[in-house]
Motif scaffolding. Sequence first.
Motif, mmCIF file in Angstrom:
data_model
loop_
_atom_site.group_PDB
_atom_site.id
_atom_site.type_symbol
_atom_site.label_atom_id
_atom_site.label_comp_id
_atom_site.label_asym_id
_atom_site.label_seq_id
_atom_site.Cartn_x
_atom_site.Cartn_y
_atom_site.Cartn_z
ATOM 1 N N ARG A 1 0.811 -1.203 -0.133
ATOM 2 C CA ARG A 1 0.033 -0.016 0.011
ATOM 3 C C ARG A 1 0.916 1.270 -0.041
ATOM 4 N NH1 ARG A 1 -4.291 -0.049 4.559
ATOM 5 N NH2 ARG A 1 -2.378 0.254 5.866
ATOM 6 N N CYS A 2 0.494 2.279 -0.572
ATOM 7 C CA CYS A 2 0.900 3.569 -0.616
ATOM 8 C C CYS A 2 0.089 4.532 -0.242
ATOM 9 C CB CYS A 2 1.279 3.986 -2.215
ATOM 10 S SG CYS A 2 1.999 5.606 -2.296
ATOM 11 N N THR A 3 0.357 5.242 0.973
ATOM 12 C CA THR A 3 -0.107 6.384 1.851
ATOM 13 C C THR A 3 0.325 7.740 1.327
ATOM 14 O OG1 THR A 3 -0.822 4.831 3.235
ATOM 15 C CG2 THR A 3 -1.281 6.885 3.966
ATOM 16 N N LEU A 4 -0.489 8.545 0.987
ATOM 17 C CA LEU A 4 -0.130 9.976 0.521
ATOM 18 C C LEU A 4 -0.580 10.771 1.922
ATOM 19 C CD1 LEU A 4 -0.707 10.559 -3.237
ATOM 20 C CD2 LEU A 4 1.021 9.582 -2.135
ATOM 21 N N HIS A 5 0.101 11.580 2.311
ATOM 22 C CA HIS A 5 -0.005 12.402 3.542
ATOM 23 C C HIS A 5 -0.035 13.862 3.207
ATOM 24 C CE1 HIS A 5 0.699 8.872 5.896
ATOM 25 N NE2 HIS A 5 1.797 8.496 5.396
ATOM 26 N N ALA A 6 -1.084 14.436 3.930
ATOM 27 C CA ALA A 6 -1.513 15.879 3.908
ATOM 28 C C ALA A 6 -0.353 16.751 4.724
ATOM 29 C CB ALA A 6 -2.784 16.271 4.282
ATOM 30 N N ALA A 7 0.165 15.921 5.706
ATOM 31 C CA ALA A 7 1.218 16.793 6.409
ATOM 32 C C ALA A 7 2.322 15.764 6.926
ATOM 33 C CB ALA A 7 0.601 17.170 7.899
ATOM 34 N N PRO A 8 3.587 16.552 6.827
ATOM 35 C CA PRO A 8 5.090 15.588 6.984
ATOM 36 C C PRO A 8 4.979 15.368 8.481
ATOM 37 C CG PRO A 8 5.498 17.706 6.589
ATOM 38 C CD PRO A 8 3.849 17.638 6.360
ATOM 39 N N LEU A 9 4.058 14.515 9.003
ATOM 40 C CA LEU A 9 4.333 14.296 10.591
ATOM 41 C C LEU A 9 5.584 13.367 10.800
ATOM 42 C CD1 LEU A 9 0.723 13.357 11.565
ATOM 43 C CD2 LEU A 9 1.800 15.514 11.475
ATOM 44 N N THR A 10 6.005 13.442 12.169
ATOM 45 C CA THR A 10 7.351 12.851 12.386
ATOM 46 C C THR A 10 7.348 11.338 12.103
ATOM 47 O OG1 THR A 10 7.402 14.600 14.289
ATOM 48 C CG2 THR A 10 8.806 12.366 14.438
ATOM 49 N N PRO A 11 8.235 10.929 11.511
ATOM 50 C CA PRO A 11 8.383 9.451 11.458
ATOM 51 C C PRO A 11 8.671 8.660 12.584
ATOM 52 C CG PRO A 11 10.047 10.386 10.381
ATOM 53 C CD PRO A 11 9.303 11.561 10.767
ATOM 54 N N ARG A 12 8.047 7.335 12.417
ATOM 55 C CA ARG A 12 8.476 6.413 13.448
ATOM 56 C C ARG A 12 8.933 4.975 12.923
ATOM 57 N NH1 ARG A 12 3.592 3.917 16.310
ATOM 58 N NH2 ARG A 12 2.919 2.789 14.736
ATOM 59 N N PRO A 13 9.545 4.199 13.932
ATOM 60 C CA PRO A 13 10.321 2.970 13.203
ATOM 61 C C PRO A 13 8.874 2.040 12.884
ATOM 62 C CG PRO A 13 10.971 3.514 15.113
ATOM 63 C CD PRO A 13 10.134 4.550 15.016
ATOM 64 N N PHE A 14 9.195 1.494 11.765
ATOM 65 C CA PHE A 14 8.125 0.433 11.263
ATOM 66 C C PHE A 14 9.008 -0.494 10.232
ATOM 67 C CE2 PHE A 14 4.587 -1.391 9.126
ATOM 68 C CZ PHE A 14 3.763 -1.629 10.088
ATOM 69 N N PRO A 15 9.228 -1.724 10.544
ATOM 70 C CA PRO A 15 9.945 -2.478 9.567
ATOM 71 C C PRO A 15 9.209 -2.733 8.357
ATOM 72 C CG PRO A 15 9.839 -3.514 11.823
ATOM 73 C CD PRO A 15 8.874 -2.332 11.707
ATOM 74 N N GLY A 16 9.985 -2.932 7.339
ATOM 75 C CA GLY A 16 9.244 -2.887 5.836
ATOM 76 C C GLY A 16 8.580 -1.731 5.259
#
Length: 137
Positions: A67-82
């Motif tokens: 899945r590809c998710t497009l975001h309206a805001a560049p919120l802080t990334p968090r660890p998520f494998p893969g």
Amino acid sequence: MMLALLIASLSLPHGLPAGAILHGEERRGAVLVRLEGAPALSWQACAAACGYHEACQAWTHSAYQNRCTLHAAPLTPRPFPGAVTGLSPSLAARIERSSERPPSAREREALQGHAPAQPTFSRALSETAQDQLFPER
């Protein structure tokens, strides 16, 4: 359109600033749209889809969920494998341009370590109030 996305995805990573694409990270919230199919085939195609959507500020590609998710805001990334996440090409370019400008007078003063001036008040404060507001005096 799908062919254009795939072609654009081949040249996308070149020229992006460091940190614009993060592997093993995801963003949550502020979802514009979740895409299936061709944009979900690779993170490069997902990033290209974000570049074509005017309101997109960031994207996240999940290989496990395809899945590809497009975001309206560049919120802080968090660890998520893969997962792979990144900023839209336009936002990454704006950040890169801003880092190339010379610092303003206020920024130069801060970089040189000068303490900011004490704030001025329109009316005089009592010594007790000044002592409470500015204990370092």
